[in-house]
Write a protein that holds these residues in place. Structure first.
Motif, PDB file in Angstrom:
ATOM      1  N   TYR A  15      10.986  -5.909  79.150  1.00  0.00           N
ATOM      2  CA  TYR A  15      10.722  -6.595  80.410  1.00  0.00           C
ATOM      3  C   TYR A  15       9.735  -7.711  80.110  1.00  0.00           C
ATOM      4  O   TYR A  15       8.978  -7.635  79.136  1.00  0.00           O
ATOM      5  N   ASN A  16       9.709  -8.745  80.946  1.00  0.00           N
ATOM      6  CA  ASN A  16       8.828  -9.872  80.693  1.00  0.00           C
ATOM      7  C   ASN A  16       8.345 -10.444  82.015  1.00  0.00           C
ATOM      8  O   ASN A  16       9.038 -10.355  83.027  1.00  0.00           O
ATOM      9  N   THR A  17       7.149 -11.024  81.989  1.00  0.00           N
ATOM     10  CA  THR A  17       6.587 -11.592  83.213  1.00  0.00           C
ATOM     11  C   THR A  17       7.221 -12.936  83.568  1.00  0.00           C
ATOM     12  O   THR A  17       6.975 -13.461  84.642  1.00  0.00           O
ATOM     13  N   LYS A  18       8.031 -13.487  82.656  1.00  0.00           N
ATOM     14  CA  LYS A  18       8.768 -14.725  82.945  1.00  0.00           C
ATOM     15  C   LYS A  18      10.249 -14.504  82.665  1.00  0.00           C
ATOM     16  O   LYS A  18      10.610 -13.843  81.684  1.00  0.00           O
ATOM     17  N   PRO A  19      11.122 -15.067  83.511  1.00  0.00           N
ATOM     18  CA  PRO A  19      12.554 -14.794  83.358  1.00  0.00           C
ATOM     19  C   PRO A  19      13.160 -15.324  82.066  1.00  0.00           C
ATOM     20  O   PRO A  19      14.194 -14.821  81.625  1.00  0.00           O
ATOM     21  N   ASP A  20      12.504 -16.307  81.430  1.00  0.00           N
ATOM     22  CA  ASP A  20      13.053 -16.836  80.174  1.00  0.00           C
ATOM     23  C   ASP A  20      12.475 -16.141  78.949  1.00  0.00           C
ATOM     24  O   ASP A  20      12.766 -16.516  77.810  1.00  0.00           O
ATOM     25  N   GLY A  21      11.644 -15.109  79.171  1.00  0.00           N
ATOM     26  CA  GLY A  21      11.103 -14.333  78.061  1.00  0.00           C
ATOM     27  C   GLY A  21       9.902 -14.927  77.371  1.00  0.00           C
ATOM     28  O   GLY A  21       9.460 -14.411  76.342  1.00  0.00           O
ATOM     29  N   THR A  22       9.328 -15.984  77.920  1.00  0.00           N
ATOM     30  CA  THR A  22       8.180 -16.636  77.278  1.00  0.00           C
ATOM     31  C   THR A  22       6.837 -16.107  77.778  1.00  0.00           C
ATOM     32  O   THR A  22       5.793 -16.546  77.321  1.00  0.00           O
ATOM     33  N   GLY A  23       6.867 -15.150  78.711  1.00  0.00           N
ATOM     34  CA  GLY A  23       5.625 -14.588  79.233  1.00  0.00           C
ATOM     35  C   GLY A  23       5.175 -13.377  78.447  1.00  0.00           C
ATOM     36  O   GLY A  23       5.456 -13.245  77.254  1.00  0.00           O
ATOM     37  N   LEU A  24       4.504 -12.465  79.120  1.00  0.00           N
ATOM     38  CA  LEU A  24       4.020 -11.235  78.496  1.00  0.00           C
ATOM     39  C   LEU A  24       5.165 -10.243  78.405  1.00  0.00           C
ATOM     40  O   LEU A  24       5.770  -9.885  79.419  1.00  0.00           O
ATOM     41  N   GLY A  25       5.469  -9.803  77.197  1.00  0.00           N
ATOM     42  CA  GLY A  25       6.531  -8.825  76.994  1.00  0.00           C
ATOM     43  C   GLY A  25       6.036  -7.408  77.233  1.00  0.00           C
ATOM     44  O   GLY A  25       4.938  -7.045  76.818  1.00  0.00           O
ATOM     45  N   ILE A  26       6.853  -6.615  77.907  1.00  0.00           N
ATOM     46  CA  ILE A  26       6.512  -5.227  78.215  1.00  0.00           C
ATOM     47  C   ILE A  26       7.598  -4.329  77.637  1.00  0.00           C
ATOM     48  O   ILE A  26       8.783  -4.473  77.972  1.00  0.00           O
ATOM     49  N   SER A  27       7.229  -3.391  76.786  1.00  0.00           N
ATOM     50  CA  SER A  27       8.202  -2.453  76.240  1.00  0.00           C
ATOM     51  C   SER A  27       8.726  -1.533  77.328  1.00  0.00           C
ATOM     52  O   SER A  27       7.990  -1.157  78.243  1.00  0.00           O
ATOM     53  N   PRO A  38      -2.166  -7.553  93.085  1.00  0.00           N
ATOM     54  CA  PRO A  38      -1.573  -6.483  93.899  1.00  0.00           C
ATOM     55  C   PRO A  38      -0.187  -6.068  93.415  1.00  0.00           C
ATOM     56  O   PRO A  38       0.194  -4.907  93.526  1.00  0.00           O
ATOM     57  N   THR A  39       0.580  -7.018  92.891  1.00  0.00           N
ATOM     58  CA  THR A  39       1.924  -6.730  92.376  1.00  0.00           C
ATOM     59  C   THR A  39       2.196  -7.614  91.168  1.00  0.00           C
ATOM     60  O   THR A  39       1.460  -8.573  90.902  1.00  0.00           O
ATOM     61  N   ILE A  40       3.260  -7.285  90.457  1.00  0.00           N
ATOM     62  CA  ILE A  40       3.674  -8.112  89.330  1.00  0.00           C
ATOM     63  C   ILE A  40       5.198  -8.082  89.258  1.00  0.00           C
ATOM     64  O   ILE A  40       5.817  -7.035  89.476  1.00  0.00           O
ATOM     65  N   ASP A  41       5.809  -9.234  89.020  1.00  0.00           N
ATOM     66  CA  ASP A  41       7.254  -9.330  88.868  1.00  0.00           C
ATOM     67  C   ASP A  41       7.611  -9.230  87.395  1.00  0.00           C
ATOM     68  O   ASP A  41       7.026  -9.927  86.561  1.00  0.00           O
ATOM     69  N   LEU A  42       8.573  -8.366  87.084  1.00  0.00           N
ATOM     70  CA  LEU A  42       9.052  -8.226  85.719  1.00  0.00           C
ATOM     71  C   LEU A  42      10.547  -8.528  85.683  1.00  0.00           C
ATOM     72  O   LEU A  42      11.280  -8.187  86.609  1.00  0.00           O
ATOM     73  N   TYR A  43      10.975  -9.156  84.594  1.00  0.00           N
ATOM     74  CA  TYR A  43      12.366  -9.561  84.444  1.00  0.00           C
ATOM     75  C   TYR A  43      12.989  -8.871  83.234  1.00  0.00           C
ATOM     76  O   TYR A  43      12.333  -8.696  82.204  1.00  0.00           O
ATOM     77  N   CYS A  44      14.249  -8.464  83.381  1.00  0.00           N
ATOM     78  CA  CYS A  44      14.982  -7.876  82.261  1.00  0.00           C
ATOM     79  C   CYS A  44      15.312  -8.958  81.239  1.00  0.00           C
ATOM     80  O   CYS A  44      15.837 -10.014  81.591  1.00  0.00           O
ATOM     81  N   ILE A  45      14.996  -8.695  79.987  1.00  0.00           N
ATOM     82  CA  ILE A  45      15.352  -9.603  78.901  1.00  0.00           C
ATOM     83  C   ILE A  45      16.524  -8.974  78.145  1.00  0.00           C
ATOM     84  O   ILE A  45      16.376  -7.952  77.488  1.00  0.00           O
ATOM     85  N   TRP A  46      17.675  -9.604  78.247  1.00  0.00           N
ATOM     86  CA  TRP A  46      18.905  -9.085  77.649  1.00  0.00           C
ATOM     87  C   TRP A  46      19.205  -9.803  76.345  1.00  0.00           C
ATOM     88  O   TRP A  46      19.055 -11.011  76.246  1.00  0.00           O
ATOM     89  N   GLU A  47      19.631  -9.052  75.369  1.00  0.00           N
ATOM     90  CA  GLU A  47      20.054  -9.617  74.082  1.00  0.00           C
ATOM     91  C   GLU A  47      21.532  -9.288  73.875  1.00  0.00           C
ATOM     92  O   GLU A  47      21.921  -8.116  73.942  1.00  0.00           O
ATOM     93  N   LYS A  48      22.343 -10.315  73.655  1.00  0.00           N
ATOM     94  CA  LYS A  48      23.774 -10.101  73.474  1.00  0.00           C
ATOM     95  C   LYS A  48      24.031  -9.389  72.150  1.00  0.00           C
ATOM     96  O   LYS A  48      23.534  -9.803  71.106  1.00  0.00           O
ATOM     97  N   GLN A  49      24.795  -8.305  72.192  1.00  0.00           N
ATOM     98  CA  GLN A  49      25.075  -7.535  70.994  1.00  0.00           C
ATOM     99  C   GLN A  49      25.963  -8.336  70.040  1.00  0.00           C
ATOM    100  O   GLN A  49      26.870  -9.052  70.460  1.00  0.00           O
TER     101      GLN A  49
END
Length: 203
Positions: A15-27, A38-49
């Motif tokens: 997960y990442n704090t930015k949708p393009d994956g350039t923010g803080l990465g979260i395992s 109060p809240t934080i938005d996290l985005y799914c970072i997908w890697e094409k197999q």
């Protein structure tokens, strides 16, 4: 992360704090520090197999057949191990599978359980993403000092059970302090979060 987010042919690597994956990465499976927000938005970072054509592999016989990757023939810097090859789950990275290749980053799938001797020796790899489904990895899988970045996605049942029955707050505190520029800590062999870190020492 209990299968809520699924995308066929892709691996959810973080997960990442930015949708393009350039923010803080979260395992996956990690706690998130809000830093008084109060809240934080996290985005799914997908890697094409990676495509099946990039691999050589063998398949075991039997009703629970699985695949072992024996070689990599592609040219990509980043390799995302597919969930399945030849219609069966990929459970093993075999001996010398990526040895002396130009691969720089490998993202294992949740199905991979074993990484054998010399799997990545002599390669350009310096970044690895694993899941806690990985049960065995040879201490000779990599060259000494080869891996500079390791992300552990601890989202599966084994970790979930451990997390619910043992406190992980001390480990989280240690990681948080380090992320804020605090001193690095060395935990001596034989110690572990299962039995508790020394809070006094961390403080």
């Amino acid at each position: 992360e209990q299968g809520y987010f699924f995308r066929d042919g892709y691996t959810l690597s973080e997960y990442n704090t930015k949708p393009d994956g350039t923010g803080l990465g979260i395992s996956l499976g990690s706690k998130v520090f809000l830093d008084d927000k109060p809240t934080i938005d996290l985005y799914c970072i997908w890697e094409k197999q990676s495509p099946e054509s990039d691999f050589t592999f063998t398949k075991s016989a039997g009703s629970k057949s699985s695949a072992t990757i024996t070689g990599y023939t592609g040219s990509d810097d980043t390799v995302v191990i597919p969930d399945r090859l030849g219609g069966v789950p990929v459970t093993k990275i075999g001996k010398n599978a990526f040895a002396y290749t130009s691969v720089k980053k490998v993202i294992l799938s949740k199905n991979v359980q074993t990484v054998e001797d010399n799997a990545f020796v002599g390669s350009d790899i310096d970044s690895v993403v694993i899941f806690d489904s990985l049960m065995s990895i040879s201490d000779r899988a990599f060259d000494a000092g080869q891996v500079k970045s390791l992300r552990i996605n601890a989202a599966l049942d084994a970790f979930a059970n451990w997390q619910q029955t043992q406190t992980t707050l001390k480990l989280d505190r240690l990681l948080y302090i380090t992320s804020k520029g605090g001193k690095n800590f060395i935990i001596y062999g034989g110690s572990g979060s299962l039995n508790g870190f020394s809070c006094d020492l961390i403080d």
